[in-house]
Design a protein around this motif. Structure first.
Motif, PDB file in Angstrom:
ATOM      1  N   GLN A 283      34.266  40.845  42.977  1.00 62.05           N
ATOM      2  CA  GLN A 283      33.088  40.362  42.264  1.00 62.05           C
ATOM      3  C   GLN A 283      33.435  39.117  41.453  1.00 62.05           C
ATOM      4  O   GLN A 283      32.692  38.141  41.441  1.00 62.05           O
ATOM      5  CB  GLN A 283      32.544  41.459  41.352  1.00 62.05           C
ATOM      6  CG  GLN A 283      31.292  41.071  40.615  1.00 62.05           C
ATOM      7  CD  GLN A 283      30.819  42.197  39.706  1.00 62.05           C
ATOM      8  OE1 GLN A 283      31.509  43.181  39.499  1.00 62.05           O
ATOM      9  NE2 GLN A 283      29.638  42.030  39.165  1.00 62.05           N
ATOM     10  N   TRP A 284      34.604  39.131  40.797  1.00 67.52           N
ATOM     11  CA  TRP A 284      35.022  37.976  40.017  1.00 67.52           C
ATOM     12  C   TRP A 284      35.246  36.769  40.926  1.00 67.52           C
ATOM     13  O   TRP A 284      34.848  35.654  40.595  1.00 67.52           O
ATOM     14  CB  TRP A 284      36.303  38.303  39.247  1.00 67.52           C
ATOM     15  CG  TRP A 284      36.766  37.141  38.431  1.00 67.52           C
ATOM     16  CD1 TRP A 284      36.404  36.823  37.163  1.00 67.52           C
ATOM     17  CD2 TRP A 284      37.663  36.115  38.860  1.00 67.52           C
ATOM     18  NE1 TRP A 284      37.016  35.672  36.774  1.00 67.52           N
ATOM     19  CE2 TRP A 284      37.803  35.207  37.796  1.00 67.52           C
ATOM     20  CE3 TRP A 284      38.358  35.878  40.034  1.00 67.52           C
ATOM     21  CZ2 TRP A 284      38.604  34.088  37.870  1.00 67.52           C
ATOM     22  CZ3 TRP A 284      39.162  34.759  40.105  1.00 67.52           C
ATOM     23  CH2 TRP A 284      39.279  33.874  39.028  1.00 67.52           C
TER      24      TRP A 284
ATOM     25  N   ARG B 276      48.521  41.367  36.673  1.00 72.71           N
ATOM     26  CA  ARG B 276      47.087  41.087  36.823  1.00 72.71           C
ATOM     27  C   ARG B 276      46.819  39.593  36.621  1.00 72.71           C
ATOM     28  O   ARG B 276      47.321  38.969  35.710  1.00 72.71           O
ATOM     29  CB  ARG B 276      46.300  41.903  35.813  1.00 72.71           C
ATOM     30  CG  ARG B 276      44.813  41.822  36.021  1.00 72.71           C
ATOM     31  CD  ARG B 276      44.109  42.885  35.204  1.00 72.71           C
ATOM     32  NE  ARG B 276      42.690  42.835  35.364  1.00 72.71           N
ATOM     33  CZ  ARG B 276      42.009  43.449  36.325  1.00 72.71           C
ATOM     34  NH1 ARG B 276      42.673  44.166  37.197  1.00 72.71           N
ATOM     35  NH2 ARG B 276      40.703  43.369  36.402  1.00 72.71           N
TER      36      ARG B 276
ATOM     37  N   GLU C  64      38.372  50.502  42.960  1.00 76.83           N
ATOM     38  CA  GLU C  64      37.510  49.976  41.900  1.00 76.83           C
ATOM     39  C   GLU C  64      38.053  48.651  41.374  1.00 76.83           C
ATOM     40  O   GLU C  64      37.290  47.722  41.113  1.00 76.83           O
ATOM     41  CB  GLU C  64      37.386  50.994  40.767  1.00 76.83           C
ATOM     42  CG  GLU C  64      36.564  52.205  41.149  1.00 76.83           C
ATOM     43  CD  GLU C  64      36.641  53.333  40.117  1.00 76.83           C
ATOM     44  OE1 GLU C  64      37.368  53.188  39.108  1.00 76.83           O
ATOM     45  OE2 GLU C  64      35.974  54.353  40.336  1.00 76.83           O
ATOM     46  N   ARG C  65      39.382  48.551  41.230  1.00 79.24           N
ATOM     47  CA  ARG C  65      39.992  47.312  40.753  1.00 79.24           C
ATOM     48  C   ARG C  65      39.765  46.187  41.777  1.00 79.24           C
ATOM     49  O   ARG C  65      39.445  45.063  41.413  1.00 79.24           O
ATOM     50  CB  ARG C  65      41.479  47.529  40.498  1.00 79.24           C
ATOM     51  CG  ARG C  65      42.142  46.333  39.868  1.00 79.24           C
ATOM     52  CD  ARG C  65      43.571  46.588  39.422  1.00 79.24           C
ATOM     53  NE  ARG C  65      44.354  47.238  40.460  1.00 79.24           N
ATOM     54  CZ  ARG C  65      45.176  48.251  40.255  1.00 79.24           C
ATOM     55  NH1 ARG C  65      45.321  48.734  39.066  1.00 79.24           N
ATOM     56  NH2 ARG C  65      45.864  48.781  41.252  1.00 79.24           N
TER      57      ARG C  65
ATOM     58  N   ALA D 137      37.310  45.998  43.916  1.00 86.08           N
ATOM     59  CA  ALA D 137      35.888  45.647  43.894  1.00 86.08           C
ATOM     60  C   ALA D 137      35.575  44.725  42.718  1.00 86.08           C
ATOM     61  O   ALA D 137      34.816  43.759  42.864  1.00 86.08           O
ATOM     62  CB  ALA D 137      35.039  46.908  43.830  1.00 86.08           C
ATOM     63  N   SER D 138      36.168  44.990  41.557  1.00 86.98           N
ATOM     64  CA  SER D 138      35.918  44.127  40.403  1.00 86.98           C
ATOM     65  C   SER D 138      36.521  42.743  40.618  1.00 86.98           C
ATOM     66  O   SER D 138      35.924  41.733  40.231  1.00 86.98           O
ATOM     67  CB  SER D 138      36.444  44.763  39.118  1.00 86.98           C
ATOM     68  OG  SER D 138      37.845  44.761  39.096  1.00 86.98           O
ATOM     69  N   GLU D 139      37.695  42.670  41.255  1.00 84.28           N
ATOM     70  CA  GLU D 139      38.299  41.372  41.543  1.00 84.28           C
ATOM     71  C   GLU D 139      37.493  40.603  42.585  1.00 84.28           C
ATOM     72  O   GLU D 139      37.343  39.385  42.488  1.00 84.28           O
ATOM     73  CB  GLU D 139      39.740  41.540  41.992  1.00 84.28           C
ATOM     74  CG  GLU D 139      40.656  41.957  40.858  1.00 84.28           C
ATOM     75  CD  GLU D 139      42.084  42.210  41.290  1.00 84.28           C
ATOM     76  OE1 GLU D 139      42.389  42.042  42.491  1.00 84.28           O
ATOM     77  OE2 GLU D 139      42.894  42.576  40.423  1.00 84.28           O
TER      78      GLU D 139
END
Length: 158
Positions: free
Chosen positions: A55-56, A144, A48-49, A51-53
């Motif tokens: 997307q960013w 991060r 999930e992390r 995938a969010s990165e």
């Protein structure tokens, strides 16, 4: 052991046998099944992390200036190494290794660099100096928003 078992009352045998089965199930669950569930949850969180990165990063690519819109201001008198070092220091990027590969290529390794600064720096190199990225290996660090990057940059022949 068998003598001890035979000496127990039927009610005690039932209790001891039930307790033994419970202990076997308890140990089986906490030694085998629980670690599997924890590992699956950890990998789900990492996925999930990531995938969010992703997307960013895809959004950050949209925000980058289009390199073909204007002609880069290529300074022929400055070497590729000088341009990379001067621009890199403006973005507070520390290179742990810089290696010249031929006249028009340079390998640069950045460690613990802010990802946003790396993207902005590469955008400036491309738009202002015409320096392209030939190869890039970018890895996430434990902190991060920071990254370790190995880049091969090249400058077009004049």
């Amino acid at each position: 052991m068998n003598d001890w078992w035979q000496s127990l009352q039927p009610r005690e045998r039932l209790f001891v046998g039930g307790l033994g089965i419970f202990m076997v199930v308890f140990v089986f669950y906490f030694m085998l099944i629980e670690p599997l569930f924890e590992g699956a949850a950890e990998y789900r969180e990492k996925s999930e992390r990531a995938a969010s990165e992703l997307q960013w990063m895809q959004q950050a690519i949209v925000d980058l200036p289009v390199s073909g819109a204007r002609r880069p201001n290529v300074n022929d008198s400055a070497s590729l190494n000088v341009i990379v070092d001067q621009t890199r220091t403006r973005y507070r990027l520390a290179a742990t290794n810089t290696q010249q590969v031929g006249e028009q290529q340079l390998r640069v390794r950045l460690e613990d660099a802010k990802f946003d600064d790396v993207v902005r720096w590469l955008g400036e190199l491309r738009s202002n100096y015409g320096i392209a990225i030939d190869t890039a290996a970018v890895n996430q660090t434990d902190v991060r928003g920071t990254t370790t990057a190995s880049l091969t940059l090249s400058r077009p022949q004049s």
